[in-house]
Structure formats: C-alpha cells, structure tokens
Design an enzyme around this catalytic site. Sequence first.
Site, PDB file in Angstrom:
ATOM      1  N   HIS A 112      -7.910  -4.923  -0.689  1.00  0.00           N
ATOM      2  CA  HIS A 112      -7.027  -4.536  -1.227  1.00  0.00           C
ATOM      3  C   HIS A 112      -5.849  -5.195   0.049  1.00  0.00           C
ATOM      4  O   HIS A 112      -4.763  -5.562  -0.088  1.00  0.00           O
ATOM      5  CB  HIS A 112      -7.131  -3.220  -0.797  1.00  0.00           C
ATOM      6  CG  HIS A 112      -5.667  -2.281  -0.110  1.00  0.00           C
ATOM      7  ND1 HIS A 112      -4.594  -1.943  -1.614  1.00  0.00           N
ATOM      8  CD2 HIS A 112      -5.631  -1.960   0.923  1.00  0.00           C
ATOM      9  CE1 HIS A 112      -3.858  -1.536  -0.652  1.00  0.00           C
ATOM     10  NE2 HIS A 112      -3.593  -1.088   0.758  1.00  0.00           N
ATOM     11  N   SER A 166       0.501  -1.386   0.142  1.00  0.00           N
ATOM     12  CA  SER A 166       0.020   0.005  -0.465  1.00  0.00           C
ATOM     13  C   SER A 166       0.654   1.291   0.330  1.00  0.00           C
ATOM     14  O   SER A 166       1.488   1.526  -0.573  1.00  0.00           O
ATOM     15  CB  SER A 166      -1.142   0.109   1.487  1.00  0.00           C
ATOM     16  OG  SER A 166      -2.314   0.756   1.375  1.00  0.00           O
ATOM     17  N   ASP A 196      -8.241  -5.744  -5.936  1.00  0.00           N
ATOM     18  CA  ASP A 196      -8.506  -4.585  -4.989  1.00  0.00           C
ATOM     19  C   ASP A 196      -8.822  -3.869  -6.086  1.00  0.00           C
ATOM     20  O   ASP A 196      -8.408  -2.947  -6.977  1.00  0.00           O
ATOM     21  CB  ASP A 196      -6.543  -4.148  -5.101  1.00  0.00           C
ATOM     22  CG  ASP A 196      -6.476  -3.245  -4.084  1.00  0.00           C
ATOM     23  OD1 ASP A 196      -6.742  -2.036  -3.872  1.00  0.00           O
ATOM     24  OD2 ASP A 196      -4.807  -3.063  -3.566  1.00  0.00           O
TER      25      ASP A 196
END
Length: 339
Positions: free
Chosen positions: A309, A126, A280
Amino acid sequence: MSEIFTIDNFEFQCGKCLSEVQIIYQTYGDLNADRSNAILYPTSYGAQHSDIEWLISADGILDPTQWFIIIPNMFGNGLSTSPSNSDCGLVESGFWFTHFDNVRAQEKLLTEVLKIDRLALIYGWSMGAQQAYHWGALYPDRVQRIAALCGTARTTDHNRIFLQSLRSALTADPAWTGTGFDRLPERGLHTFARIYASWAASQEFYREGLYYSLGYSSLEDYLVRAWEASYRQRDPHNLIAMLDTWLHCDLSDNSVYQGDYRSTLSAIRAKTYVMPSTTDLYFTPADCAAEAALITNAEYRPIRSIWGHRAGNPYQNPEDADWIRSQIHTLLEGIGDRG
C-alpha cells in the site's frame, strides 16, 4: 500557514448537526486568472496536510509553479473538526463522518472561498482516493481528471476485517470506557501499530528486509519507531473516527445515488487513472480493476512495486515516486493553457 474555513449548522450524513465545523486547509502555488489550474489533494488515514505535502515541488509529482494545489484536511484527522477538538462523539454515541460529508464541505470551500468552479485534477492516495471518487460521482461536471492511487470507491468486506481489527485493538484496551478513552491506550496503540504494519507493506518487502535500507536496525526497531511512534502522535479518538469514515465508505450510499453502486461509478465522467499497487493487501489490484471497468473514461495503470500500500505514498521510495510522477504528468497533458 494553514487557513480555516468555517461552516455554520452543518448537517452530517449520520443525522447529527453541529452549529459550527471547520475545514483546515493549505494551498500551494498560485491560482491563474481563469481559475483553471486547481488541483485538489485530500488527506489520507492518519495524515495531516504537512505529512503529505512532500510530493509538492517544482520537480515533484505535483508542481506548484504550474498548478494551484489545495490540501483540505478531512474531518476527524485532528485539524479539521474532529472528536479531539469538538463536541462530536464516535459511533457509540451515534456520530460518524463520511466522505459524503468531507466532499460536500470541500465543495463549499472551493465555491465560497476560492471561487473555483472546476478542478483540473483530484489526486488522492488511500482515503484520499476514496474522496476523489466521491468528487467524481457527486460533481461530475466539475472534475476533469482523477488520479486514484491505492484506494477503492467502496470498502470491501476483506478490507472491512482489517479495519475492524484495528478498531478492536484500540477498544480492547483498559482505557476504553465504552464511548471513549479516559487515558492513553498504551497496549491498544501497540497492537494497532503491529496490525497496520503487517498489512501496509507486502510480504516481499519484509522478506527482503527493506526497512534496513531506511535506517532501522531490526524489524522491532522499524515497528516501534516507524509505526508505533507515528500513530502515537494522533489522538486515539481521531484514529477511531477515521476508521469509521473508512468503514462507511461507499460512494453510492447517499441520497443522490441511493445505493446503486454500478450506476454511481458510471456517472464519473473525469478521465481517471486507477493506480493500485500490485502488492496492496487491502485495496487489491483485482478490486481496483473491477471498479476501473465500471468507470467510462478510466485507465487501469498499476504501480508495480513490492512496497504494498505504501507504494502510493512513496516518500521513501524514489523509484515508485518517479513512475507516479510520469503518470501524473501524462494525465495532466492538454489541460487549460498547458497545451
């Protein structure tokens, strides 16, 4: 126990300068004699080093019996210099952090304290992946491998809408003064957590009710105890500061590359695994594949998962953790004295 690295008179990309900033960091394992076994593992949104160290173990994704792993807490996360512990403000007062700031500070830590010239790997999920890309572009000769999980080198317009909705949820609360909060934004945090939960996992995750297998009694129980409770542990000023870092993410937006996004990606020389989750919703597979095509030595290796995610941080998801572990072991083959 975590350690502190202090930098005097640090000038941020926004133009502000603080007389003193601190990077709080944690290390795991031992640095070998030639300092060739270092792995940098930057933090992600809302996370501190203790939240993401779960994958560091002898049989884990990152093995501290072979590698020296450094987790630097990024600016704004409440440990390193943040609105909650310093005189810095938010965008409303002309102050924000960027990954250009994070990576330059991390480079000072590695050079001045740890005496590490070259990294075997940067592993990032991320916002950690965003920092990994910045490292690869800003210090191309100092990074051998990059594992970029569920992150892009530049924030897309679609992702920006998600971030702005989170920011709006917090600043719409009556506790918001225009420049900060005068009390805890109760309604803002409630809404913030709902928005985050809706994007972080896939539609199939919710359709199959995977949260029941995690011990929650209902969807509402999951939203309150897993999401709202988590973000209530963070100062809301810091939540906004990290959102603004994410909003400003563009590895070409600096004095080195001056906005040339394609050239910046092509400047990355490290062997790179681009590893999005196939479900995601904000770092989409298509966006990650487009960036992989611009990185000379990149391989596109998607995580085939319904966890959205969260597939990139699978502390509750052994199947995805096992697959990521195998990919990282492959990526690290042939480095230094390991063959």
